[in-house]
Design a protein around this motif. Structure first.
Motif, PDB file in Angstrom:
ATOM      1  N   ARG A  37      -6.969  -4.396  -6.468  1.00  0.00           N
ATOM      2  CA  ARG A  37      -5.625  -3.878  -6.212  1.00  0.00           C
ATOM      3  C   ARG A  37      -4.923  -4.724  -5.167  1.00  0.00           C
ATOM      4  NH1 ARG A  37      -5.043   0.457  -3.701  1.00  0.00           N
ATOM      5  NH2 ARG A  37      -7.187   1.117  -3.269  1.00  0.00           N
ATOM      6  N   PHE A  38      -3.649  -4.998  -5.396  1.00  0.00           N
ATOM      7  CA  PHE A  38      -2.899  -5.809  -4.442  1.00  0.00           C
ATOM      8  C   PHE A  38      -2.779  -5.081  -3.110  1.00  0.00           C
ATOM      9  CE2 PHE A  38       1.107  -7.063  -2.419  1.00  0.00           C
ATOM     10  CZ  PHE A  38       0.858  -8.424  -2.246  1.00  0.00           C
ATOM     11  N   ALA A  39      -3.091  -5.814  -2.024  1.00  0.00           N
ATOM     12  CA  ALA A  39      -2.965  -5.277  -0.668  1.00  0.00           C
ATOM     13  C   ALA A  39      -3.553  -3.869  -0.592  1.00  0.00           C
ATOM     14  CB  ALA A  39      -1.503  -5.279  -0.224  1.00  0.00           C
ATOM     15  N   ALA A  40      -4.800  -3.740  -0.993  1.00  0.00           N
ATOM     16  CA  ALA A  40      -5.424  -2.424  -1.160  1.00  0.00           C
ATOM     17  C   ALA A  40      -5.425  -1.587   0.111  1.00  0.00           C
ATOM     18  CB  ALA A  40      -6.856  -2.601  -1.668  1.00  0.00           C
ATOM     19  N   ASP A  41      -5.373  -2.235   1.285  1.00  0.00           N
ATOM     20  CA  ASP A  41      -5.360  -1.473   2.536  1.00  0.00           C
ATOM     21  C   ASP A  41      -4.036  -0.759   2.771  1.00  0.00           C
ATOM     22  OD1 ASP A  41      -7.917  -2.300   3.067  1.00  0.00           O
ATOM     23  OD2 ASP A  41      -7.334  -3.910   4.434  1.00  0.00           O
ATOM     24  N   HIS A  42      -2.989  -1.209   2.088  1.00  0.00           N
ATOM     25  CA  HIS A  42      -1.661  -0.665   2.356  1.00  0.00           C
ATOM     26  C   HIS A  42      -0.925  -0.191   1.101  1.00  0.00           C
ATOM     27  CE1 HIS A  42      -1.980  -2.167   6.458  1.00  0.00           C
ATOM     28  NE2 HIS A  42      -2.378  -3.318   5.969  1.00  0.00           N
ATOM     29  N   VAL A  43      -1.478  -0.428  -0.071  1.00  0.00           N
ATOM     30  CA  VAL A  43      -0.821  -0.067  -1.332  1.00  0.00           C
ATOM     31  C   VAL A  43      -1.767   0.811  -2.141  1.00  0.00           C
ATOM     32  CG1 VAL A  43       0.239  -0.928  -3.458  1.00  0.00           C
ATOM     33  CG2 VAL A  43       0.464  -2.251  -1.335  1.00  0.00           C
ATOM     34  N   THR A  44      -1.230   1.878  -2.697  1.00  0.00           N
ATOM     35  CA  THR A  44      -2.023   2.809  -3.485  1.00  0.00           C
ATOM     36  C   THR A  44      -1.404   2.960  -4.874  1.00  0.00           C
ATOM     37  OG1 THR A  44      -2.936   5.071  -3.512  1.00  0.00           O
ATOM     38  CG2 THR A  44      -0.706   4.800  -2.636  1.00  0.00           C
ATOM     39  N   PRO A  45      -2.196   3.242  -5.908  1.00  0.00           N
ATOM     40  CA  PRO A  45      -1.614   3.380  -7.253  1.00  0.00           C
ATOM     41  C   PRO A  45      -0.582   4.505  -7.334  1.00  0.00           C
ATOM     42  CG  PRO A  45      -3.987   3.126  -7.401  1.00  0.00           C
ATOM     43  CD  PRO A  45      -3.670   3.322  -5.946  1.00  0.00           C
ATOM     44  N   TYR A  46      -0.813   5.561  -6.570  1.00  0.00           N
ATOM     45  CA  TYR A  46       0.127   6.687  -6.568  1.00  0.00           C
ATOM     46  C   TYR A  46       0.023   7.403  -5.232  1.00  0.00           C
ATOM     47  CZ  TYR A  46      -3.813   9.872  -7.245  1.00  0.00           C
ATOM     48  OH  TYR A  46      -4.977  10.578  -7.076  1.00  0.00           O
TER      49      TYR A  46
END
Length: 459
Positions: free
Chosen positions: A107-116
Motif C-alpha cells: 500500500r502506498f505510504a502505508a503509515d499514513h494512508v488507509t484503504p478506507y
C-alpha cells in the motif's frame, strides 16, 4: 444528518492567492460540527507555486479549511512518490486510497494512508474510500514506479469492509473521471465525490449521486446525506470572505520565488480556459506550438491540450510566472521524427483520442507549421499540409513536442520513445524565451478544422 463539503482539482488556484483565500473562506463559512471537508484529488499540483514548493503549499490550504479526508489524483504525484509521501505525512487530514500501490507492491505510504476510513459527523458514521485512475503511470511519468490496482475491485472490497463496520453512509472519493459511472454501477454507495474531468457534473447514475465541482476552486459542493438519498447544492466561491492568513502566506511564497520578470506584453487578452483549449484551434494553443517549433527548428510543433493549464486570461505584461503557469511541468521539449503516414495519424489523434479525463467532443492537440482537415464523424484526415505543402506519406518530418507525449499512450499513441531524436530546454523556459524574442501575438489561422465529408475545393 451529516454534510459533506467537496472540492477537487484546485490545481492552479494556488497561483492566485486571493482566489485560494476565497475558496478557503467559503469552505469555512459552510463548515460546522455536522460537516466533513473532502478532497478528491489533484489538490496539490500542478501550477507555478506547486512547482516551486513541490506541492507543499497545499498544506497552508489544508490547515486553513480543516480538510478531514482526501484521496489522490494523478497530479498529486507530480514530484515523485517520495515528495507525495512527505506531504501526506505532514498533512492534517486522513488519506484514503484503495488502489494505489507503492514501488514494492505494498500500500502506498502505508503509515499514513488507509484503504478506507470511518468518520463521525452529527451523530452518524460515514465511511470513505478512495480510488485513482489506473492510467496514472501513463498520464504522469513521475508516477511510473507506482502501481494502481483495478479500482472497481478495490472499491468492492472497501465498501464491503465499511458495511461490515456498520457505517451509516458510504462515500466514494474518486479520481476516475469517466470511470465514475462504472463505479456507481459496481458498488453500493450514497454518493461519488469525483474529479479528474474538469467540467462540472451533478447527476444520478444507477441511483447514485455523482458530483464533480470543476477545476481551480470556482465552486464546491455541499452534500446532505439522508435516509432518502444524498442531495447536493453548488456553492460559488466568488464573493466569499477571504482567509487573510492563507492569502498572505501564498503571496510570500510567490514573491520569494522571484517570478515577476516581464518577458513580453499582450495587447488583446489571450484566453486559456479549458473551454477554449479543448474546443479546437485557439490563440494560446498556437502560441505554445509556435514556441516549440521556433525553439527546435522542427517542421511541426505539437502541444497536447491537457498540458495547457486553465487560468485567467493572459493580458498586459507577460511574466515568467505566466509562462510557467501555462505549462507548469519540469519536462523538456523533445524532437521526434515521423513519417508522413505517422504524422497524419497524429493529426487524427488531435481529435479522436479517447481519455477518461476528457469529454467526447474535445480536441486534444494544437499544431504549428501544419494544417489539416478532419471528417467530423470519423476523425479521418481529409487534407494535411506541412509548410503549405501536402503531406508526403513516405517523407520524414520532425515534430517538437513535450516529453510527456512520448511517455503517454493515452494521447498521441502513434508517437513513441523510439521516435525521439533530440531534446531541448524545459517547456516553460522555451515559452519565456520565445516571448522575449518574438513577442506574444498569436492568431487563429484555420490550422485545424472538422468538416462533414470532403472539404470544399479552394480553387
Amino acid at each position: 444528518m451529516p454534510r459533506l463539503l467537496h472540492y477537487s482539482d484546485i490545481e492552479n488556484v494556488y497561483d492566485d492567492p486571493a482566489r485560494v483565500a476565497r475558496l478557503a473562506g467559503r469552505i469555512r463559512e459552510l463548515d460546522g460540527e455536522d460537516a466533513l471537508v473532502c478532497g478528491s484529488g489533484d489538490n496539490t499540483s500542478p501550477g507555478v507555486l506547486p512547482l516551486v514548493d513541490r506541492g507543499r503549499q497545499a498544506l497552508d490550504f489544508f490547515d486553513a479549511v480543516g480538510t478531514d479526508v482526501s484521496t489522490f489524483g494523478n497530479h498529486d504525484f507530480d514530484y515523485g512518490p517520495a515528495a507525495a509521501r512527505s506531504l501526506v505525512a505532514d498533512a492534517p487530514q486522513t488519506w484514503v486510497s484503495a488502489n494505489v500501490r507503492d514501488e514494492d507492491g505494498g500500500r502506498f505510504a502505508a503509515d499514513h494512508v488507509t484503504p478506507y476510513a470511518v468518520l463521525e459527523a452529527d451523530g452518524d458514521s460515514v465511511g470513505f474510500f478512495g480510488v485513482t485512475d489506473p492510467a496514472t503511470p501513463s498520464l504522469n511519468p513521475m508516477a511510473a514506479d507506482l502501481a494502481f490496482a483495478d479500482p472497481y475491485e478495490a472499491a468492492e472490497r472497501a465498501v464491503a469492509a465499511i458495511r461490515d463496520e456498520g457505517a451509516d453512509y458510504v462515500v466514494a472519493l474518486s479520481h476516475l473521471g469517466g470511470g465514475d459511472d462504472e463505479l456507481a454501477r459496481r458498488v453500493d454507495v450514497d454518493v461519488v465525490l469525483g474529479g479528474h474531468v474538469h467540467s462540472e457534473r451533478r447527476e444520478r447514475v444507477a441511483g447514485t449521486l455523482l458530483l464533480r465541482p470543476g477545476v481551480n476552486g470556482h465552486a464546491v459542493y455541499e452534500v446532505e446525506l439522508g435516509d432518502d438519498g444524498a442531495e447536493a447544492t453548488r456553492r460559488e466561491t466568488a464573493g466569499a470572505a477571504p482567509v487573510a492568513a492563507v492569502e498572505s502566506r501564498l503571496r510570500g511564497r510567490i514573491e520569494a520565488a522571484g517570478l515577476n520578470e516581464v518577458v513580453a506584453t499582450v495587447e488583446t487578452p489571450i484566453e486559456r480556459s479549458d473551454q477554449a483549449v479543448h474546443r479546437g484551434e485557439c490563440r494560446v494553443g498556437n502560441f505554445v506550438a509556435d514556441a516549440y517549433r521556433w525553439a527546435s527548428g522542427a517542421d511541426v510543433g505539437l502541444q497536447n491540450s491537457g498540458g495547457i493549464r486553465d487560468g485567467p486570461a493572459i493580458s498586459g505584461e507577460v511574466t515568467l510566472k505566466d509562462c510557467i503557469s501555462l505549462i507548469p511541468f519540469e519536462e523538456p521539449l523533445v524532437t521526434v521524427e515521423l513519417t508522413g503516414r505517422e504524422l497524419t495519424r497524429v493529426f487524427s489523434e488531435c481529435s479522436s483520442a479517447t481519455v477518461d479525463f476528457g469529454e467526447p467532443d474535445w480536441w486534444h492537440g494544437h499544431v504549428s507549421g501544419a494544417s489539416f482537415v478532419l471528417d467530423e464523424e470519423t476523425a479521418a484526415v481529409l487534407e494535411a499540409r506541412v509548410g503549405g505543402e501536402p503531406v508526403d506519406p513516405d517523407a520524414t518530418y520532425t515534430v517538437a513536442t513535450s516529453d510527456y507525449v512520448l511517455h503517454s499512450d493515452h494521447e498521441f499513441p502513434t508517437i513513441e520513445e523510439s521516435h525521439r531524436v533530440g531534446e531541448g530546454d524545459i517547456l516553460h523556459d522555451v515559452l519565456a524565451e520565445y516571448a522575449r524574442e518574438c513577442g506574444v501575438s498569436p492568431e487563429v489561422e484555420g490550422r485545424m478544422r472538422r468538416v462533414r465529408g470532403a472539404p470544399a475545393d479552394d480553387d
